[in-house]
Design a protein around this motif. Structure first.
Motif: not given
Length: 343
Positions: A175-180
């Motif tokens: 979720i964090a990686a996609h958000h970035m």
């Protein structure tokens, strides 16, 4: 380096799960996060509550129906369960042909692959805020911080696109990686938890914009089984963007650091502009789920090598259970990483 954590993450309190056919006390307990949080406070890390970004960032990597299932699953279970029943799935569809049934027991088996992700009274609140913690850490780095740490609990890296697995419900690191990706064209996800990041592998396997590397023992002989073999390198647009560095059971720090160096080199070759680390401390020699032998100084050395990459970095907590050295290992990595990045 800012830390994000929310007390509501402590509400998930699983009692037992089954390992090798035998009931076991569940190792993923709130005390894990309390121990790390208290150590961080003692070392002067600023701890902030996460913001609420809603479910859209979670649904960006997970099946929306899967995400929504957990919002009232425990209440549904209580209505249908006999007195004293535990919210452990007991029916599984195998090949997953078909569709999710209305019956709560069937639905639990549809969305939950094993007994390690039981529903408890506050599971949804805990996994929701665990994800918000990861998103907040990502946003902090997107806003200019050199690094940030999401003390996410329950962990997430075994959660696949549409099913829970291995203590994990929502895949916080993915979720964090996609958000970035909203800021950086190429993001890398480096998984140094001792178990295969099988959920992350599942989510990013056909994507070429996120490079995924996992260090773990051979899945032929060690959980989470099934995914994480060396010849699994991605498919479609993601061909070549997955790297499984397979260790041997009992490997020591020399072998682990060599695998880490190969992973770092591959991430650099990919041209990553930002980094997410699935940070597990269960590579410890005395972890309750131990498979390799890393000690406190080894975790500090991991931190030095990862920090030396010089990338905007989000650290997301994964495994590391209540063994004798958990606090020391977390302390060694996080204080070293903070020192190496200069604050």
């Amino acid at each position: 380096m800012k830390v994000f954590f929310d007390e509501r993450q402590l509400g998930h309190k699983p009692e037992v799960y089954y390992r090798g056919g035998a009931p076991m006390p569940h190792p993923e307990q709130p005390e894990r996060a309390i121990l790390i949080r208290d150590m961080l406070i003692e070392h002067g890390f600023p701890i902030s509550a996460p913001a609420d970004f809603g479910t859209d960032p979670i649904k960006a990597v997970h099946d929306p129906a899967y995400v929504d299932f957990f919002s009232d699953a425990y209440e549904r279970f209580l209505k249908e369960a006999p007195e004293g029943a535990l919210g452990i799935p007991t029916r599984h569809p195998g090949t997953r042909r078909g569709r999710c049934p209305k019956d709560i027991n069937g639905a639990m088996g549809w969305w939950m692959t094993d007994t390690s992700t039981p529903l408890t009274e506050n599971t949804y609140e805990a996994i929701y805020w665990s994800a918000q913690t990861a998103i907040s850490a990502a946003k902090d780095v997107m806003d200019g911080a050199r690094a940030s740490y999401g003390l996410s609990r329950p962990p997430g890296h075994h959660a696949m696109t549409d099913c829970a697995n291995g203590f994990c419900f929502y895949n916080n690191a993915c979720i964090a990686a996609h958000h970035m990706r909203a800021k950086w064209g190429k993001v890398a996800l480096l998984d140094v938890d001792v178990h295969t990041g099988n959920g992350s592998l599942d989510i990013f396997y056909d994507r070429g914009d996120v490079f995924f590397c996992s260090l773990h023992p051979d899945p032929a002989v060690y959980p989470t089984f099934y995914l994480g073999y060396a010849d699994e390198t991605g498919e479609g647009d993601g061909l070549g963007a997955s790297l499984n560095e397979v260790l041997n059971m009992g490997d020591g720090e020399t072998e682990v650091m060599e695998a880490l160096d190969r992973g770092i080199s591959a991430i650099q070759d990919f041209g990553a502009e930002a980094l997410v680390v699935s940070l597990g401390f269960d590579m410890a020699a005395d972890d309750p789920l131990a498979a390799v032998e890393v000690y406190a100084e080894g975790f500090a050395e991991m931190a030095r090598r990862i920090a030396a990459m010089g990338l905007p970095t989000v650290l997301i907590q994964e495994g590391g259970y209540l063994g004798p050295s958990l606090r020391a290992n977390a302390e060694a990595f996080l204080t070293t990483f903070r020192k190496e990045i200069g604050g």
